[in-house]
Design an enzyme around this catalytic site. Structure first.
Site, PDB file in Angstrom:
ATOM      1  N   HIS A  90      -2.985   6.915   2.619  1.00  0.00           N
ATOM      2  CA  HIS A  90      -3.521   5.634   2.160  1.00  0.00           C
ATOM      3  C   HIS A  90      -4.847   5.399   2.876  1.00  0.00           C
ATOM      4  O   HIS A  90      -4.952   5.573   4.091  1.00  0.00           O
ATOM      5  CB  HIS A  90      -2.512   4.525   2.471  1.00  0.00           C
ATOM      6  N   ASN A 112     -10.427  -0.041   0.787  1.00  0.00           N
ATOM      7  CA  ASN A 112      -8.972   0.045   0.711  1.00  0.00           C
ATOM      8  C   ASN A 112      -8.528  -0.501  -0.648  1.00  0.00           C
ATOM      9  O   ASN A 112      -8.633  -1.702  -0.901  1.00  0.00           O
ATOM     10  CB  ASN A 112      -8.386  -0.778   1.873  1.00  0.00           C
ATOM     11  N   CYS A 116       0.815  -1.223   0.000  1.00  0.00           N
ATOM     12  CA  CYS A 116       0.000   0.000   0.000  1.00  0.00           C
ATOM     13  C   CYS A 116       0.847   1.270   0.000  1.00  0.00           C
ATOM     14  O   CYS A 116       0.324   2.365  -0.194  1.00  0.00           O
ATOM     15  CB  CYS A 116      -0.941   0.005   1.194  1.00  0.00           C
TER      16      CYS A 116
HETATM   17  O1  UT7 Z   1      -3.783  -1.505   3.705  1.00  0.00           O
HETATM   18  C1  UT7 Z   1      -2.905  -2.142   4.566  1.00  0.00           C
HETATM   19  C2  UT7 Z   1      -3.023  -1.636   5.946  1.00  0.00           C
HETATM   20  N1  UT7 Z   1      -4.179  -2.210   6.564  1.00  0.00           N
HETATM   21  C3  UT7 Z   1      -4.706  -1.641   7.628  1.00  0.00           C
HETATM   22  O2  UT7 Z   1      -4.260  -0.598   8.014  1.00  0.00           O
HETATM   23  C4  UT7 Z   1      -5.800  -2.343   8.377  1.00  0.00           C
HETATM   24  C5  UT7 Z   1      -5.604  -2.131   9.864  1.00  0.00           C
HETATM   25  N2  UT7 Z   1      -6.558  -2.816  10.710  1.00  0.00           N
HETATM   26  C6  UT7 Z   1      -7.857  -2.487  10.800  1.00  0.00           C
HETATM   27  O3  UT7 Z   1      -8.330  -1.619  10.111  1.00  0.00           O
HETATM   28  C7  UT7 Z   1      -8.698  -3.151  11.870  1.00  0.00           C
HETATM   29  O4  UT7 Z   1      -7.865  -3.894  12.724  1.00  0.00           O
HETATM   30  C8  UT7 Z   1      -9.806  -4.081  11.277  1.00  0.00           C
HETATM   31  C9  UT7 Z   1     -10.868  -3.241  10.587  1.00  0.00           C
HETATM   32  C10 UT7 Z   1      -9.201  -5.075  10.314  1.00  0.00           C
HETATM   33  C11 UT7 Z   1     -10.483  -4.836  12.404  1.00  0.00           C
HETATM   34  O5  UT7 Z   1     -11.050  -3.929  13.339  1.00  0.00           O
HETATM   35  P1  UT7 Z   1     -10.845  -4.148  14.902  1.00  0.00           P
HETATM   36  O6  UT7 Z   1     -11.564  -3.070  15.587  1.00  0.00           O
HETATM   37  O7  UT7 Z   1      -9.370  -4.270  15.141  1.00  0.00           O
HETATM   38  O8  UT7 Z   1     -11.615  -5.514  15.157  1.00  0.00           O
HETATM   39  P2  UT7 Z   1     -11.054  -6.882  15.761  1.00  0.00           P
HETATM   40  O9  UT7 Z   1     -10.231  -7.569  14.729  1.00  0.00           O
HETATM   41  O10 UT7 Z   1     -10.459  -6.602  17.091  1.00  0.00           O
HETATM   42  O11 UT7 Z   1     -12.376  -7.708  15.971  1.00  0.00           O
HETATM   43  C12 UT7 Z   1     -13.352  -7.329  16.953  1.00  0.00           C
HETATM   44  C13 UT7 Z   1     -14.503  -8.322  16.882  1.00  0.00           C
HETATM   45  C14 UT7 Z   1     -14.061  -9.778  16.945  1.00  0.00           C
HETATM   46  O12 UT7 Z   1     -15.049 -10.503  17.658  1.00  0.00           O
HETATM   47  P3  UT7 Z   1     -14.832 -10.900  19.200  1.00  0.00           P
HETATM   48  O13 UT7 Z   1     -13.559 -11.701  19.235  1.00  0.00           O
HETATM   49  O14 UT7 Z   1     -14.712  -9.596  19.921  1.00  0.00           O
HETATM   50  O15 UT7 Z   1     -16.054 -11.661  19.507  1.00  0.00           O
HETATM   51  C15 UT7 Z   1     -14.095 -10.215  15.502  1.00  0.00           C
HETATM   52  O16 UT7 Z   1     -14.338 -11.604  15.367  1.00  0.00           O
HETATM   53  O17 UT7 Z   1     -15.199  -8.166  15.650  1.00  0.00           O
HETATM   54  C16 UT7 Z   1     -15.279  -9.449  14.980  1.00  0.00           C
HETATM   55  N3  UT7 Z   1     -15.188  -9.201  13.539  1.00  0.00           N
HETATM   56  C17 UT7 Z   1     -16.260  -8.945  12.780  1.00  0.00           C
HETATM   57  N4  UT7 Z   1     -17.567  -8.876  13.068  1.00  0.00           N
HETATM   58  C18 UT7 Z   1     -18.413  -8.585  12.051  1.00  0.00           C
HETATM   59  C19 UT7 Z   1     -14.075  -9.160  12.780  1.00  0.00           C
HETATM   60  N5  UT7 Z   1     -14.403  -8.883  11.503  1.00  0.00           N
HETATM   61  C20 UT7 Z   1     -15.757  -8.748  11.476  1.00  0.00           C
HETATM   62  C21 UT7 Z   1     -16.683  -8.459  10.458  1.00  0.00           C
HETATM   63  N6  UT7 Z   1     -17.996  -8.382  10.784  1.00  0.00           N
HETATM   64  N7  UT7 Z   1     -16.317  -8.240   9.201  1.00  0.00           N
END
Ligand code: UT7
Length: 390
Positions: A270, A300, A128
């Site tokens: 980005h 993204n 990216c």
């Molecule tokens: O381009 C390259 C660079 N990329 C980035 O910069 C991406 C950076 N990361 C992010 O943007 C975030 O970490 C994400 C958007 C990928 C994830 O957001 P988060 O707030 O960090 O969520 P999480 O991974 O901590 O997940 C929280 C909860 C989990 O459930 P439990 O364990 O709390 O029950 C996940 O299983 O949300 C759940 N979850 C979802 N629920 C509904 C994860 N993905 C989803 C989904 N829909 N799509």
């Protein structure tokens, strides 16, 4: 000598030539996929995606669309705005993680389709951050005097490498392309500074295990439970890394350009996640209005996200002559990169796209098709003749 000293000296040594952005363009696939469309086949919801990322929809390539076709459309637009001919280009660079092939490069395909037969072409892999890396390579070549004009493209079809069963990644990404034309000019301004960085120790946080020494990658992918040719990401770790490096590297690029962070009129980051951009704006101590964001509409698009956001910022008249803008990318590698540009198009006329040049460009696009076909045909005939003679 520190890195900053080296870059400052490099900037000073080549200050007689400046690399200015004189054209820009973007392209996205025909079909948009909303969060509701996604939640029909992935266990997710519009509420979750929008609250955690700021994304509402993304564009997904259909069968006939690819990284190269999107790059080609964006490139045509950029040439139109720059009002130069494809044959004026000395270099075509495509930053991408979803190249058409390992080789020939996507850049070579675009070079051929445009009839840019005076140009060199290569793809650049820095995930990216790729577009900012590519801009830096092209701007430095212009300032050093080895080229006069470059077409720099960021293009991706992320939909082709997503694991559509992994809701933590497939909801984030989209397809698209953005392009700019950089050209040498004596008018001070254009690209003022850049900072490129990498931390390969974080390579396991965000990757697409695939080509190259495929056997080694196959066992690595299997051992970690990752799928070959599919993206995986440790989202939380990447999030923390991103918020840290965006602010740090924008500060470094400002220092190299000899301006203060407050002098930046617009940051074009980005587009990974709206929350990352808001956190980075807070860290930098600048208003989040000064951070361009269109992640809501495109998701993204990896290396394409910065040039697409740049095009929209220009269209929305958020960039004026003499403004300082900062581009900042971050992603797989891990890699990150920032660049400060003083905007200002050193052109005698503000009237883009003279009719005669437009016609000449279209003639060149037509010639490109016939030129390629005739060169292939000639090669086949020559080899047949050689076979018959031997
Ligand atoms: O381009 C390259 C660079 N990329 C980035 O910069 C991406 C950076 N990361 C992010 O943007 C975030 O970490 C994400 C958007 C990928 C994830 O957001 P988060 O707030 O960090 O969520 P999480 O991974 O901590 O997940 C929280 C909860 C989990 O459930 P439990 O364990 O709390 O029950 C996940 O299983 O949300 C759940 N979850 C979802 N629920 C509904 C994860 N993905 C989803 C989904 N829909 N799509």
């Amino acid at each position: 000598m520190t890195t900053s000293d080296k870059s400052a000296n490099a900037n000073a040594a080549v200050s007689a030539r400046h690399a200015h952005v004189i054209g820009w363009g973007m392209a996205v696939p025909e079909t948009a996929m909303t969060n509701d469309d996604l939640s029909a086949f992935v266990d997710t919801s519009d509420d979750w995606i929008y609250a955690r990322t700021g994304i509402k929809q993304r564009f997904i390539a259909n069968e006939g669309e690819s990284t190269a076709t999107l790059a080609y459309l964006a490139a045509q637009q950029a040439l139109e705005v720059a009002d130069i001919l494809p044959t004026d280009l000395d270099l075509v660079v495509v930053a991408t993680s979803t190249a058409e092939n390992i080789f020939p490069s996507t850049a070579s395909l675009v070079q051929d389709w445009l009839n840019a037969h005076e140009a060199g072409a290569f793809d650049l892999s820095a995930a990216c951050s790729g577009f900012v890396y590519a801009m830096n390579m092209a701007a430095d070549s212009i300032r050093a005097g080895s080229i006069d004009s470059a077409l720099v493209i960021g293009a991706e079809t992320m939909s082709r490498i997503l694991d559509w069963q992994d809701r933590s990644t497939c909801i984030l990404f989209g397809d698209g392309a953005g392009a700019v034309v950089l050209q040498a000019n004596e008018t001070p301004g254009g690209v003022l500074s850049s900072v490129l960085r990498s931390d390969g120790a974080g390579g396991d946080l965000l990757a697409i295990p695939s080509v190259g020494s495929i056997d080694a990658n196959q066992s690595r992918a299997g051992a970690n439970g990752y799928k070959l040719y599919k993206m995986y990401m440790a989202g939380g770790e990447v999030f923390k890394f991103a918020t840290r490096v965006v602010s740090e590297s924008v500060e470094q690029a400002c220092k190299l350009a000899d301006i203060n962070v407050e002098d930046i009129n617009l940051v074009i980051p980005h587009q990974a996640n709206l929350r990352i951009l808001q956190a980075a704006a807070r860290k930098l101590g600048i208003d989040s209005d000064k951070f361009m964001s269109n992640v809501e509409r495109y998701g993204n698009t990896s290396a394409a996200s910065i040039p697409i956001a740049l095009c929209e910022a220009i269209e929305e008249r958020r960039i004026q002559n003499k403004d300082h803008i900062a581009l900042v990318g971050f992603g797989g590698g891990l890699t990150w990169a920032s660049m400060v540009i003083r905007w200002g198009i050193p052109k005698p006329s503000e009237q883009h796209g003279s009719l005669l040049n437009r016609q000449r460009r279209h003639v060149q696009y037509r010639i490109a098709k016939w030129r390629s076909r005739s060169r292939r045909w000639r090669r086949r005939v020559n080899s047949r003749v050689r076979d018959l003679q031997s």
